[in-house]
Design a protein around this motif. Structure first.
Motif, mmCIF file in Angstrom:
data_model
loop_
_atom_site.group_PDB
_atom_site.id
_atom_site.type_symbol
_atom_site.label_atom_id
_atom_site.label_comp_id
_atom_site.label_asym_id
_atom_site.label_seq_id
_atom_site.Cartn_x
_atom_site.Cartn_y
_atom_site.Cartn_z
ATOM 1 N N ALA A 170 4.731 -8.507 3.125
ATOM 2 C CA ALA A 170 5.862 -8.691 4.042
ATOM 3 C C ALA A 170 6.252 -10.166 4.112
ATOM 4 O O ALA A 170 7.428 -10.498 4.242
ATOM 5 N N HIS A 212 0.859 -1.170 0.000
ATOM 6 C CA HIS A 212 0.000 0.000 0.000
ATOM 7 C C HIS A 212 0.900 1.226 0.000
ATOM 8 O O HIS A 212 1.906 1.270 0.706
ATOM 9 N N LEU A 225 6.986 5.686 -0.978
ATOM 10 C CA LEU A 225 7.345 5.002 0.279
ATOM 11 C C LEU A 225 6.367 3.848 0.473
ATOM 12 O O LEU A 225 5.181 4.061 0.714
ATOM 13 N N VAL A 226 6.883 2.640 0.368
ATOM 14 C CA VAL A 226 6.014 1.465 0.313
ATOM 15 C C VAL A 226 5.745 0.911 1.710
ATOM 16 O O VAL A 226 6.675 0.682 2.479
ATOM 17 N N LEU A 227 4.476 0.720 2.032
ATOM 18 C CA LEU A 227 4.094 -0.009 3.242
ATOM 19 C C LEU A 227 3.826 -1.456 2.817
ATOM 20 O O LEU A 227 2.906 -1.712 2.028
ATOM 21 N N TRP A 228 4.589 -2.383 3.308
ATOM 22 C CA TRP A 228 4.366 -3.795 2.977
ATOM 23 C C TRP A 228 3.321 -4.352 3.925
ATOM 24 O O TRP A 228 3.543 -4.445 5.128
ATOM 25 N N LEU A 229 2.196 -4.706 3.361
ATOM 26 C CA LEU A 229 1.103 -5.294 4.143
ATOM 27 C C LEU A 229 1.506 -6.714 4.559
ATOM 28 O O LEU A 229 2.487 -7.254 4.030
ATOM 29 N N PRO A 230 0.764 -7.322 5.486
ATOM 30 C CA PRO A 230 1.194 -8.646 5.958
ATOM 31 C C PRO A 230 1.541 -9.635 4.838
ATOM 32 O O PRO A 230 2.559 -10.321 4.917
ATOM 33 N N VAL A 261 1.704 9.077 4.248
ATOM 34 C CA VAL A 261 3.070 8.620 4.529
ATOM 35 C C VAL A 261 4.015 9.230 3.498
ATOM 36 O O VAL A 261 5.119 9.677 3.834
ATOM 37 N N ASP A 270 0.582 5.316 0.605
ATOM 38 C CA ASP A 270 -0.406 6.195 1.206
ATOM 39 C C ASP A 270 0.066 7.645 1.129
ATOM 40 O O ASP A 270 1.212 7.960 1.459
#
Lengths: 598, 598
Positions: free
Chosen positions: A226, A209, A218-223, A214, A211
């Motif tokens: 990850a 995701h 800039l990558v948020l690795w979801l479960p 943020v 956002d």
């Protein structure tokens, strides 16, 4: 005739303009250049172009091609051209001609500029096709029937000359190929690429995701993302462990002094994140992992017995890309990579380079990558100013790199004068599943780190020796690019070993949920990644959901299974289900995961 | 008599001064306060104090104590005091008295200030002991024999009143305790703490390195330290996997907007790294992982069926500590932590808190931590301005936290008016192996994130519900603190499962190196971390080196072992070696590692 594809595409643009002229006599034309896979023309008909218009234009083009007009070239004085386009009421073309006359250039984009020969602004060339006449440098196909096949596929708004204060025109895009087969192949590739698009799948499969709050890039690795990342990192740790690498962990920031020593500052400053001034100096987020690794190499005296030292890290680096260029995982501002630096003597370069190549190809085998070749970028003795002045090291190392490529019997090309300032490199070129060629990774030799960081070792005689060569390598690209690649490569259907959820347990009815959960618990305890669909959906819907999530294995659990019978297994993408004992299923799955064969 | 320890220590300082006065009649005295474990006095004898001087002073003190003088209190007018110290030539004391008279304060450190009563500057109190008279508020023991035991142990230079432009004095430190046993215990603890010092062991065992060029407070984990870190992280992933946590990976930076939403900005700004202004906004390195996790929680609609959502990450946060305060691993600027945030309904708080406590105690068991208790910090209805205004949530949640602590039958204390602004917390207090009490970690309940981030879920009736409670928890402290703690706790001798090198293979002679290497390869293939000492040292030296590196297992390989006989195993710290078959050794080691029992 075997025309260059650009001739066909540019001719198709003229034919499209001619068809538009017939349908909309008042139409005004902007520019109509060739683009990848086809062409476009910017037009102004006083209103948006509709889907029906597109059909009519496509049909009109066919009519013109059936009449097979010639493309007639004409050279005229610029003032005559101005007069002609003025009479035709083609105000946009007129503007270009006036610019050309007064400023010697149209000062527009590269695409537009191709219509005008900057070498000769006294006269201009025109091309006539049917009733359409265009300001154009050509060349074109001889007759319209030589265009090949084309297809209008898209309309978009476009400001005249790209300026928001100018009138908005309609840009009509067409595809154009020599043969029907080529067009069909391209269209199939586009459909495939859309299906495999990492942004679309990334969201559907809940992998990552990005956002706004943020920040872009800039990558948020979801479960689930990850989990895949962890598997890739585990693979790297395992493979590089076997190859004698030592893993380290370094901070994401460092003092200015480090990057001045490495040479990243001031030369690379614009690509780095802004400085942070602290009470004891100026700090930067790192753009590379190498300076930190060099510090670890030299933090204690090294003996020849220790060499080669191979320091590896799943390290994160930061690049200050312009926000407008950031897109999905392919262009980001924070990049992790399975990075490593090898510190060795000159006589160890060959062996170490060979081991890096073997490791790289070992990775490729696991991920099923087959279409690759290597590109050896060398220095040029004719451009000494571009390269660190160590001719013997250049010649020696280029020779050993070549020897390894020959010994390994892999396809490679040599390119002169394309090396980095500080040493030759080998790029790993790869053709993706949808036919796109890209650089997967680079192996870079480095003659200059030894000087900049004073890298050295104590030799057999107890003497200091400063001839330490560094190999930079990151065979899995950056993690973000590699994940985009993997999502596309597998179309989101990760193999069993890599999948975020490996096994979906699907109870047929409520009364099977308890058994499903105990089965899931048993499988989880063996290290398998399992999820239970305990929703109230029908089992058919559960299967469809699991298929959509591309879980590699599904266990449908009903009365028979809950009663201790064999398990019913569905494999993602395969229509049939099979019965297999629990023990056998576990054994097979664990083997496939450990060997990474499924 | 049972005096407070400060009485004894301050009296010892006076006796020391009296002894110095006898030995050096010209000595001038600065201040002589009580410190942890003892006292010091700043003196000026015109030259540095030597080891011989210290012995003489210690002896002189004993002589005075044997005479057992009383500590006589006297209240005098400040002008009389000035006259007295002027006559005595005590220029430093005179300066303090003049300051006191003219400014009403000595404007010196807290330690010095204790000598003077700021409530009463018209008169001052003096204490006389033997021939020594001091400006002093007291109180003291009645007679010198009541001091207890003392020992002078250190001299250091100290500028008068801490200013570099002032004369340098000699600060003599003494330890002082009520009994011999207490002094001996303290001294043993100091020796133990020095032996276990994480900075010393961190360097000797090559665990980590802090480099001036990278920056203070930024830890480079060397291969051995990174291996330990990996084991701790693996443990966290395993344990939290069992407890239903999902792992995520988030960037180390974010836009200002995120931290304004979380409330870190502007309140926490001074503790954060400086802002980085990019082309699309201002970015900060994160000081907490929670805002990023909140974004992941809310990136998609959540159903009641998903709750609790438990997001975990080995995340790194950044604190802008002043460079002068940074020390080893205990105060750093970049901290990793095994962090997690639990999102749950109000009626799930109790269960989730209990699970966190169980998990925490599960960790403690593995690391052999036994001396802990819990500290429940509550709000205060008398200080409503300090706390988020949700009285029902405060009362409800404090009650359930208390219930869990009682049900789990663990020692705990309740403290009013010590909660965070946004919810009650439970600190885990721990007594280290050298007797230091510290907060290991905190479980924090959070009522405010739901409002700030608009966290919600869809309930059973399909309606939005914004009552999402967040639990912040990081049971293993920060990784840096925890590593410092582990190094001290194990005195560097990590248990088998955690050790960077688990097995050292030590060939007796050159002819055994080949077998040693093949044995190491076999063990490595099983996932064991093995090193071979193939140096030319004697086997005795190799064993001593391996003992020094605290490798948990040593395999000494000579003719018998290389010939296929049983293995000779030495366990770190145990004097005897044992013979054991290779198969048995492997089985035992793998079991101990998997169960983390050694």
């Amino acid at each position: 005739m075997d025309y260059p594809i650009e001739f066909r595409r540019h001719s198709a643009a003229h034919v499209m303009a001619a068809a538009i002229k017939q349908l909309f006599p008042e139409a005004k034309f902007g520019v109509g250049p060739v683009v990848e896979h086809g062409f476009y023309y910017d037009i102004d008909i006083g209103r948006p172009v509709t889907a029906e218009d597109l059909k009519a234009i496509q049909k009109g083009m066919q009519k013109i091609v059936n009449q097979n007009p010639a493309f007639v070239r004409e050279e005229v004085d610029i003032d005559d051209a101005i007069k002609l386009f003025d009479e035709l009421g083609q105000t946009y073309k007129l503007e270009l001609l006036n610019d050309l006359k007064t400023k010697g250039t149209t000062k527009v984009s590269v695409e537009e500029a191709q219509d005008i020969d900057p070498q000769n602004v006294g006269s201009v060339t025109l091309y006539r096709t049917a009733e359409f006449v265009d300001l154009c440098r050509g060349p074109h196909v001889t007759e319209a029937k030589d265009i090949g096949v084309w297809k209008l596929h898209k309309v978009a708004g476009a400001y005249w000359r790209g300026k928001e204060t100018n009138p908005q025109m309609q840009r009509i895009y067409g595809l154009c190929f020599a043969t029907k087969e080529e067009l069909a192949e391209y269209e199939a590739m586009v459909i495939e690429a859309e299906k495999r698009d990492h942004r679309k799948l990334g969201q559907e499969l809940e992998l990552f995701h990005i956002d706004e709050m943020v920040g872009k890039g800039l990558v948020l690795w979801l479960p689930k993302g990850a989990a895949v990342r962890q598997q890739v990192e585990n693979l790297a740790m395992e493979m590089e462990g076997e190859y004698g690498y030592e893993r380290v962990v370094t901070p994401h920031i460092a003092k200015e002094e480090l990057f001045l020593t490495s040479g990243h500052l001031p030369y690379y400053k614009d690509d780095m994140y802004p400085a942070m001034v602290m009470d004891d100096g100026t700090y930067y987020m790192k753009a590379m992992n190498c300076p930190h690794h060099h510090i670890i190499y030299r933090h204690k005296p090294r003996s020849y017995r220790e060499l080669p030292v191979r320091l590896a890290e799943y390290g994160t680096v930061y690049r200050n890309e312009r926000s407008g260029t950031l897109a999905g995982l392919l262009r980001v501002r924070a990049l992790a990579m399975n990075d490593a630096h090898i510190y060795c003597r000159k006589d160890q370069i060959k062996d170490e380079f060979k081991r890096v190549m073997e490791l790289t190809m070992g990775y490729f085998k696991i991920f099923g990558l087959e279409n690759f070749w290597f590109r050896l970028s060398k220095w040029s003795p004719d451009h000494l100013d571009k390269y660190v002045n160590e001719p013997d090291n250049w010649e020696y190392s280029q020779n050993v790199l070549r020897e390894v490529l020959i010994e390994m019997d892999v396809p490679f090309k040599e390119i002169d004068n394309e090396a980095a300032f500080y040493g030759p490199k080998v790029d790993v070129m790869f053709k993706s599943v949808i036919g796109r060629e890209e650089t997967m990774s680079t192996v870079q030799l480095d003659f200059i780190a030894k000087t900049r960081f004073g890298l050295e070792y104590t030799d057999e005689k107890g003497e200091k020796n400063g001839e330490i060569f560094v190999i930079h390598r990151a065979p899995l690209s950056t993690h973000e690019r590699f994940m985009a690649f993997l999502i596309e490569h597998y179309a989101g259907a990760f193999p069993l070993w890599l999948a975020p959820v490996q096994i979906a347990v699907l109870p047929v009815a409520d009364r099977h949920v308890e058994f499903a959960q105990s089965l899931a618990k048993e499988l989880s305890a063996l290290g398998l990644r399992v999820s239970v669909d305990d929703s109230t959906e029908s089992v058919g819907k559960k299967i469809r959901n699991a298929e959509k999530q591309k879980y590699p294995r599904m266990l449908v659990v009903g009365d028979r299974e809950a009663g201790g019978g064999a398990l019913t297994v569905r494999i993602h993408g395969e229509p049939d289900q099979q019965e297999i004992s629990k023990e056998e299923f576990i054994k097979k799955s664990l083997h496939e995961i450990k060997s990474r064969t499924a």
